[in-house]
Design a protein around this motif. Structure first.
Motif, short mmCIF file in Angstrom:
data_model
loop_
_atom_site.label_atom_id
_atom_site.label_comp_id
_atom_site.label_asym_id
_atom_site.label_seq_id
_atom_site.Cartn_x
_atom_site.Cartn_y
_atom_site.Cartn_z
N GLN A 273 0.84 -1.19 0.00
CA GLN A 273 0.00 0.00 0.00
C GLN A 273 0.89 1.25 0.00
O GLN A 273 2.04 1.21 0.43
N VAL A 274 0.33 2.36 -0.48
CA VAL A 274 0.98 3.66 -0.30
C VAL A 274 0.14 4.41 0.73
O VAL A 274 -1.03 4.72 0.50
N LEU A 275 0.74 4.68 1.87
CA LEU A 275 0.03 5.25 3.01
C LEU A 275 0.69 6.55 3.45
O LEU A 275 1.90 6.73 3.28
N LYS B 50 5.89 -1.44 11.06
CA LYS B 50 4.76 -0.90 11.80
C LYS B 50 3.46 -1.61 11.42
O LYS B 50 3.36 -2.19 10.32
N THR B 51 2.47 -1.53 12.32
CA THR B 51 1.17 -2.14 12.08
C THR B 51 0.11 -1.06 11.96
O THR B 51 -0.02 -0.21 12.83
N PHE B 52 -0.64 -1.10 10.83
CA PHE B 52 -1.77 -0.21 10.62
C PHE B 52 -3.01 -1.06 10.35
O PHE B 52 -2.99 -1.95 9.49
N ASP B 53 -4.09 -0.81 11.08
CA ASP B 53 -5.36 -1.54 10.90
C ASP B 53 -5.13 -3.05 10.92
O ASP B 53 -5.71 -3.80 10.11
N ASP C 14 0.53 8.70 8.89
CA ASP C 14 -0.36 8.25 9.96
C ASP C 14 -1.18 7.03 9.54
O ASP C 14 -2.17 6.67 10.20
N GLY C 15 -0.78 6.40 8.41
CA GLY C 15 -1.39 5.13 8.03
C GLY C 15 -2.64 5.23 7.18
O GLY C 15 -3.34 4.23 7.00
N LEU D 91 4.15 7.01 1.75
CA LEU D 91 5.20 6.03 1.98
C LEU D 91 4.78 4.68 1.43
O LEU D 91 3.63 4.25 1.60
N ILE D 92 5.71 4.00 0.75
CA ILE D 92 5.43 2.66 0.26
C ILE D 92 5.54 1.68 1.43
O ILE D 92 6.58 1.60 2.09
#
Length: 546
Positions: free
Chosen positions: A369-371, A410-413, A374-375, A387-388
């Motif tokens: 994902q490209v986030l 890092k962990t997002f969702d 803050d995710g 960020l890739i």
């Protein structure tokens, strides 16, 4: 069976024992030979007190012994550690000690450098020396070949998906860091990617590799692959050796102590090679020039067997791809965007679609994902920079560096990502355009400028052979965009024309304000940019304080 790499390669050996596995000059090893020699390496290591989970450093140019040692370490559930052969004493000592290596396997030509740091290597129990004809020797070292011949092959043991695999990366700042994977995550994701590159379905479990390898040989569709770049780096080892081997293919080793493109093409012709792995333009440009020279001389190489050329980690410009395909129209070019911390996206170019190819534009992996920082997902076509974030082949972390691990993984969702720091925009069609790494970003007058996009624009000028872009101190703007570049032989160096050329491709503020002409742009052995060296050259040339 587990997804441990030794299990997979033993499964392949059982299926195709007499098929070729390694060509290294006069050395030609079948899969049975390869497995037998690796089992002897495993026994030598255990006989010298290395136990499950121990680390062993490998300090060598591309060689059969490099691959045997890695396979042997996997067999004994030991973690091999790659050592950059360009390192001087401080970095060399750091990698060996930081990794807690208990053995060092090295080519004899490096014996003087090993001798210089020997007293600092407190954990090393075994110095295993590969005779390379250099005549060098470290007192007390054990001969690699003599040790193998004296050892019995180690019996197959039970292994685990959780066994550790680690690759040291130089990164952009600080000392090299060990990127840790468990074998299951690493092997299942990497090898699946290798099959996808060839438009093949990967095995659903580790026991499927042997039967598939046998089937490929029966169909006369097995790989013969040259890693033209160093095995000590991820691109050369992963794409150039591990993936072909896991297809039951043969790895043809090329002397990488000095890159000779004509010798590479000759080896590819002689060995009827199907795959070549390189690292972007720094390899591809001289390879294209060698093809052009051969054609002009009426001595065209027979490369009809070559079906795939792969690269990762460095810009591979459309113009160079187009030139290679004009000589090799049967070939597919696979340009991967990734790092030691994981694969993120791919661009596949063929003679049919080369006119639509765009440098640094990639199709994302399904797990990537490209986030925003803050995710939050970046909307396609919005022009927003993000960020890739690689969510598939995610490392366990950096060895003995919890702070850096926390910042990168890092962990997002509920999804764990690897975020090495590459920025990109998302196009309306869902593809991404790579901007560059944040740590190399230039801040000029409050504007962020990524070196890679300026380099890409400069390289589209036919007079530019290679370049790196750095930021130098500037009283007015904070940093000024500075290009360190080399020119095509016979081309005229015209700073004003080059700056104007960039302005036709990018916003005017991104054009270099200073140009530094050099004979050779500084790069590592794997072709990756050495921005620190480029900046040092620019500072010295302009006599600017750092």
């Amino acid at each position: 069976m587990t997804w441990q790499m030794a299990d997979i390669w033993e499964n392949i050996t059982a299926a195709i024992p007499e098929k070729p596995a390694i060509v290294d000059g006069d050395k030609r090893y079948s899969w049975a030979d390869y497995e037998n020699r690796a089992a002897r390496v495993a026994q030598v290591l255990t006989d010298h007190g290395l136990k499950r989970g121990a680390k062993i450093s490998i300090y060598s140019y591309n060689s059969a012994e490099y691959l045997e040692t890695q396979f042997g370490a996997f067999k004994a559930r030991i973690c091999p550690v790659n050592v950059n052969y360009r390192y001087l004493e401080a970095e060399l000592t750091h990698v060996i000690n930081n990794s807690d290596s208990e053995a060092l396997v090295y080519q004899a030509q490096f014996a003087p450098r090993v001798a210089a740091i020997r007293d600092q290597l407190d954990q090393i129990k075994l110095f295993l020396e590969i005779d390379d004809g250099s005549g060098e020797h470290l007192d007390g070292a054990v001969s690699y070949e003599e040790a193998l011949q004296a050892a019995q092959p180690m019996p197959v043991i039970e292994r685990s998906d959780d066994d550790l695999y680690m690759l040291y990366t130089g990164g952009t700042t600080g000392m090299p860091k060990g990127v840790m994977y468990d074998h299951k995550t690493f092997a299942s994701r990497l090898l699946a990617k290798g099959f996808e590159m060839r438009m093949m379905e990967p095995p659903t479990d580790a026991s499927g590799f042997g039967p598939l390898a046998r089937q490929l040989h029966e169909l006369d569709a097995s790989s013969r692959a040259i890693p033209a770049c160093p095995l000590m780096h991820g691109t050369g080892m992963w794409i150039g050796a591990m993936i072909p081997h896991s297809l039951g293919g043969c790895v043809v080793l090329f002397n990488n102590s000095h890159f000779d493109p004509a010798a590479l093409w000759q080896l590819a012709e002689d060995e009827k090679v199907t795959d070549i792995t390189i690292v972007g333009d720094v390899f591809a440009k001289p390879m294209l020039a060698a093809l052009d020279d051969a054609k002009a001389a009426g001595q065209v190489y027979d490369l009809s067997s070559l079906m795939l050329m792969g690269s990762s980690g460095v810009m591979w410009s459309t113009e160079v791809k187009r030139g290679l395909l004009s000589h090799l129209p049967q070939m597919a070019i696979v340009d991967s965007m990734g790092s030691t911390e994981g694969s993120m996206g791919t661009a596949i170019t063929t003679i049919e679609n080369v006119d639509n190819d765009q440098t640094a534009k990639f199709e994302l992996n399904p797990t990537t994902q490209v986030l925003t920082e803050d995710g939050k997902p970046v909307a396609p076509g919005s022009g927003e920079m993000g960020l890739i974030c690689n969510g598939g082949m995610v490392p366990l972390g950096y060895y003995k560096d919890e702070a850096k691990s926390a910042a990168t993984f890092k962990t997002f969702d509920g999804v764990r990502y690897s975020i090495p720091g590459d920025f990109a925009t998302v196009e309306a069609d869902g593809s991404i355009t790579l901007l560059g790494r944040g740590s190399a970003c230039i801040n000029s007058g409050g504007e962020k400028i990524f070196p890679e996009e300026v380099e890409e624009a400069l390289k589209t000028d036919e007079s530019v052979y290679d370049c790196l872009v750095v930021g130098l101190p500037d009283d007015r703007f904070g940093q000024k965009v500075t290009a360190v570049l080399s020119m095509v032989d016979g081309a005229r160096f015209d700073e004003a024309a080059l700056a104007e050329h960039v302005r036709t491709k990018l916003a005017a503020y991104k054009a270099p304000r200073v140009f530094i002409l050099v004979d050779e742009v500084p790069r590592a052995a794997n072709g990756k940019a050495d921005y620190k060296a480029a900046k040092d050259i620019a500072l010295e040339r302009l006599q600017v304080p750092a």
